[in-house]
Design a protein around this motif. Sequence first.
Motif, PDB file in Angstrom:
ATOM      1  N   PRO B 149     122.730  52.219 -13.155  1.00 34.16           N
ATOM      2  CA  PRO B 149     123.094  52.014 -14.558  1.00 34.16           C
ATOM      3  C   PRO B 149     124.179  50.960 -14.700  1.00 34.16           C
ATOM      4  CG  PRO B 149     123.139  54.355 -13.995  1.00 34.16           C
ATOM      5  CD  PRO B 149     122.904  53.608 -12.720  1.00 34.16           C
ATOM      6  N   ASP B 150     124.242  50.371 -15.880  1.00 37.14           N
ATOM      7  CA  ASP B 150     125.256  49.353 -16.139  1.00 37.14           C
ATOM      8  C   ASP B 150     125.109  48.121 -15.262  1.00 37.14           C
ATOM      9  OD1 ASP B 150     128.115  51.415 -17.071  1.00 37.14           O
ATOM     10  OD2 ASP B 150     126.579  50.379 -18.260  1.00 37.14           O
ATOM     11  N   SER B 151     123.859  47.775 -14.979  1.00 38.55           N
ATOM     12  CA  SER B 151     123.590  46.563 -14.194  1.00 38.55           C
ATOM     13  C   SER B 151     124.349  46.510 -12.887  1.00 38.55           C
ATOM     14  CB  SER B 151     123.944  45.321 -15.022  1.00 38.55           C
ATOM     15  OG  SER B 151     123.260  45.356 -16.233  1.00 38.55           O
ATOM     16  N   ASP B 152     124.527  47.659 -12.311  1.00 34.17           N
ATOM     17  CA  ASP B 152     125.169  47.713 -11.015  1.00 34.17           C
ATOM     18  C   ASP B 152     124.074  47.699  -9.949  1.00 34.17           C
ATOM     19  OD1 ASP B 152     128.124  49.711 -10.366  1.00 34.17           O
ATOM     20  OD2 ASP B 152     127.524  47.690  -9.738  1.00 34.17           O
ATOM     21  N   PHE B 153     124.321  47.102  -8.849  1.00 30.89           N
ATOM     22  CA  PHE B 153     123.324  47.037  -7.795  1.00 30.89           C
ATOM     23  C   PHE B 153     123.934  47.456  -6.472  1.00 30.89           C
ATOM     24  CE2 PHE B 153     119.660  44.957  -9.725  1.00 30.89           C
ATOM     25  CZ  PHE B 153     120.200  44.553 -10.929  1.00 30.89           C
ATOM     26  N   GLU B 154     123.239  48.335  -5.777  1.00 34.50           N
ATOM     27  CA  GLU B 154     123.755  48.748  -4.482  1.00 34.50           C
ATOM     28  C   GLU B 154     122.796  48.279  -3.406  1.00 34.50           C
ATOM     29  OE1 GLU B 154     124.557  52.960  -4.120  1.00 34.50           O
ATOM     30  OE2 GLU B 154     124.533  52.765  -1.916  1.00 34.50           O
ATOM     31  N   CYS B 155     123.338  47.641  -2.396  1.00 35.37           N
ATOM     32  CA  CYS B 155     122.478  47.140  -1.340  1.00 35.37           C
ATOM     33  C   CYS B 155     122.026  48.292  -0.454  1.00 35.37           C
ATOM     34  CB  CYS B 155     123.233  46.094  -0.517  1.00 35.37           C
ATOM     35  SG  CYS B 155     122.229  45.471   0.822  1.00 35.37           S
ATOM     36  N   MET B 156     120.722  48.502  -0.375  1.00 39.45           N
ATOM     37  CA  MET B 156     120.167  49.606   0.419  1.00 39.45           C
ATOM     38  C   MET B 156     119.781  49.166   1.820  1.00 39.45           C
ATOM     39  SD  MET B 156     120.430  51.858  -1.809  1.00 39.45           S
ATOM     40  CE  MET B 156     119.619  53.263  -1.111  1.00 39.45           C
ATOM     41  N   GLY B 157     119.648  47.864   2.001  1.00 36.71           N
ATOM     42  CA  GLY B 157     119.263  47.424   3.346  1.00 36.71           C
ATOM     43  C   GLY B 157     119.186  45.921   3.449  1.00 36.71           C
TER      44      GLY B 157
END
Lengths: 173, 344
Positions: B149-157
């Motif tokens: 949410p909120d244009s957040d991005f988490e790097c998964m790999g």
Amino acid sequence: MSGTVFNPNPTVFRSSSSSASSRKLLAAKKSLWINESQPSFDQSMEDDEEEAIDQDEIFDLIRNIYDPEHPNTLEELHVVSAPQIDIRENRVKVEFTPTVPHCGMSTLIGLSIRVRLIRSLPTRFKLDIVVKPGSHQSEHAVNKQLNDKERVAAALENPTLVKTVEDCLTGRA
Amino acid sequence: MDEELPYSLHNIAELGHEDRAWHIAWNPTKPLLASCSADKSVKLFTYNHDGEGKLNFILATSIPTGHIKTVRAVAWSPSGQTLATASFDSNIGVWEQELDDDGNPGEWECASLLEGHETECKSVAYSSTGTLLASCSRDKTVWVWEVQPDSDFECMGVLMEHTQDVKCVAWHPTEEILASGSYDDTIKLYVDDPQDDWYCCTTLTGHESTVWSLSWSPNGKYLASASDDKTVRIWRRVSEHAFKCVLVLEGHERSVYSVSWGVGKSDRENEASLGWIASAGGDGVVRVWDLSVIPSAKLVARLPAAHGVHDINSVVWCPRNGYEDLLATSGDDGMVKVWRIQEV
């Protein structure tokens, strides 16, 4: 042409002159290195698009590119020559011979040849630039890089590399 | 000359950029077509039917993006609300339309900038649910990001399986399987191990040069790949993670830069049909193949010089219902063209 049997193959043009049609080509494309005043735009330039272009004209365009490491042109070092240029319909294939098999400048030389030709030739030509078979130890790798359109485009967005290519094209070391 | 083909492609729009147009993407939910270019912008074209049943395309907006180099690829999220861009400046941009004070859609703004790749980004794609975003680069890696949410991005790999420049990424139409194509001539497939991380479960070899583009069949059982070796290969899924090359489509005379697998004829009279594949590249010719289950492919349309003497960089079928006969192409002439396939 004298038609004498003692000289069946005319010598390659002297370095100081270039064929009339390649001069027209250069003028039409308004390429960077032409310093002469703007030629009057001749409507028949459009027709030139369809005239056949031969090996010598392509050679004229690339013979004066400078080697990145030496104050000599590709012609002087025998890196390029007219017989190593193949033209078939709208496809031009230029083979160049690096001076040594481990030449690390091969991709730069190949890129310079490509840039010169992209700027000078009508857009209908597809260009394939390759090293002479057997002349380089990483022949396949060099050829692949030189002919990957995306890699070439990205390289030409690198200001340092562009400057190096321009130096080869103009002879400024 | 060629034998008579049953379909032909009719031009219905010609739109342009200032420089080479690299890639196009149809918005999956709205009448919008996005294109990106070496001119560093993204253009959005809107289309609608005029009173007489003709489809009109007009420029809705040109997004200057702020990327400092070529924008190489664009991708819409499945909701159609978000646009991702991949640039030679090594960043991925994520764009959303801000609502103005009255709640009306306004300018496209950068909601997020994903940094991390070391060299030029070549492709970007959202998964079918829109929760994952994949990107790839000349740095040989494929990155998988989780959309939060909120244009957040988490790097998964960060997947470092290819040995060379990665040219394209494509998500399976329903499952979370990612495919990537590379300068190393292979295609790799990746899945998420719940216990562990994203990993490469399969490598497909067979192409003799760079794999430029990938497209999954609408039913998810096949993958099409376009290569510098002038062929398009069709790979069939034979088990969960195993694929076999079942067809090689020849005919192109230079590198094939793009392939797109569409649903084909919308009347489902032919049960054995897998849809239509459109391919295009350096020879400037768009070819459309009808694929059936056998597996076999029949050339049904051929459009030479779609962009004149220029290379075609991208060809994409429209994914929206009612528009399955529309095909968009982008080329080195800077043009974006829209075609309708029709029976001859």
